[in-house]
Write a protein that holds these residues in place. Structure first.
Motif, short mmCIF file in Angstrom:
data_model
loop_
_atom_site.label_atom_id
_atom_site.label_comp_id
_atom_site.label_asym_id
_atom_site.label_seq_id
_atom_site.Cartn_x
_atom_site.Cartn_y
_atom_site.Cartn_z
N THR A 1 -2.39 6.80 2.55
CA THR A 1 -3.64 6.43 3.08
C THR A 1 -3.68 6.54 4.60
OG1 THR A 1 -2.77 4.41 3.54
CG2 THR A 1 -3.95 4.69 1.25
N SER B 1 0.72 -0.98 -0.08
CA SER B 1 0.16 -0.07 0.17
C SER B 1 0.93 1.12 0.03
CB SER B 1 -0.98 -0.08 1.19
OG SER B 1 -1.79 0.98 1.16
N SER B 2 0.53 2.25 0.74
CA SER B 2 1.45 3.61 0.51
C SER B 2 0.96 4.50 1.86
CB SER B 2 0.89 4.28 -0.58
OG SER B 2 1.61 5.51 -0.51
N ARG C 1 2.57 -0.35 4.33
CA ARG C 1 2.59 0.89 3.88
C ARG C 1 3.74 1.72 4.01
NH1 ARG C 1 -3.19 3.27 6.14
NH2 ARG C 1 -4.14 1.45 6.95
N LYS D 1 -4.57 3.52 -3.41
CA LYS D 1 -4.19 2.69 -2.31
C LYS D 1 -5.08 2.61 -1.23
CE LYS D 1 0.07 2.15 -4.18
NZ LYS D 1 0.54 0.66 -4.24
#
Length: 125
Positions: free
Chosen positions: A6, A2-3, A45, A20
């Motif tokens: 978020t 993910s990143s 993340r 994401k």
């Protein structure tokens, strides 16, 4: 994967952030579906890293942006120049991934990977 976007809203990255966030929601739902089969789902993340092309791609946005956005984009990207001390490197993210996949617990792990992201994650709840 993910990143960190978020965790906190980030200017000029609305579409990327939405994609994401969809990865996170999908992963959490999938975890419920596959748990009976002893399949574990992990969400990592990562934060900013000088070893990715993310910053270069974001800078390219300035070339395509409407003129009214250019000054705001320049100011925004200059603000990142002061925070590079907290960047993670690829090996740091790899270590978080390794920890997440070798942990035998069945709960969904949602792991920040980077000093910058760890602070954002603390402020989530």
């Amino acid at each position: 994967m993910s990143s960190s976007v978020t965790y906190e809203p980030v200017k000029f990255l609305s579409v990327y952030s939405a994609s994401k966030a969809a990865v996170n929601a999908f992963s959490k739902s999938l975890a419920l579906e596959v748990e009976p089969f002893n399949i574990r789902i992990r969400i990592v993340r990562p934060g900013a890293s000088p070893e990715t092309s993310f910053e270069k791609n974001a800078q390219a946005l300035k070339e395509k942006a409407p003129e009214a956005y250019i000054l705001a984009l320049q100011e925004y990207f200059q603000s990142f120049q002061h925070s590079k001390a907290s960047y993670k490197h690829a090996i740091d993210v790899a270590n978080v991934v390794w920890h997440s996949v070798t942990d035998p617990s069945k709960e969904v792990h949602d792991l920040p990977a980077g000093a910058d992201v760890e602070e954002w994650a603390k402020n989530q709840n």
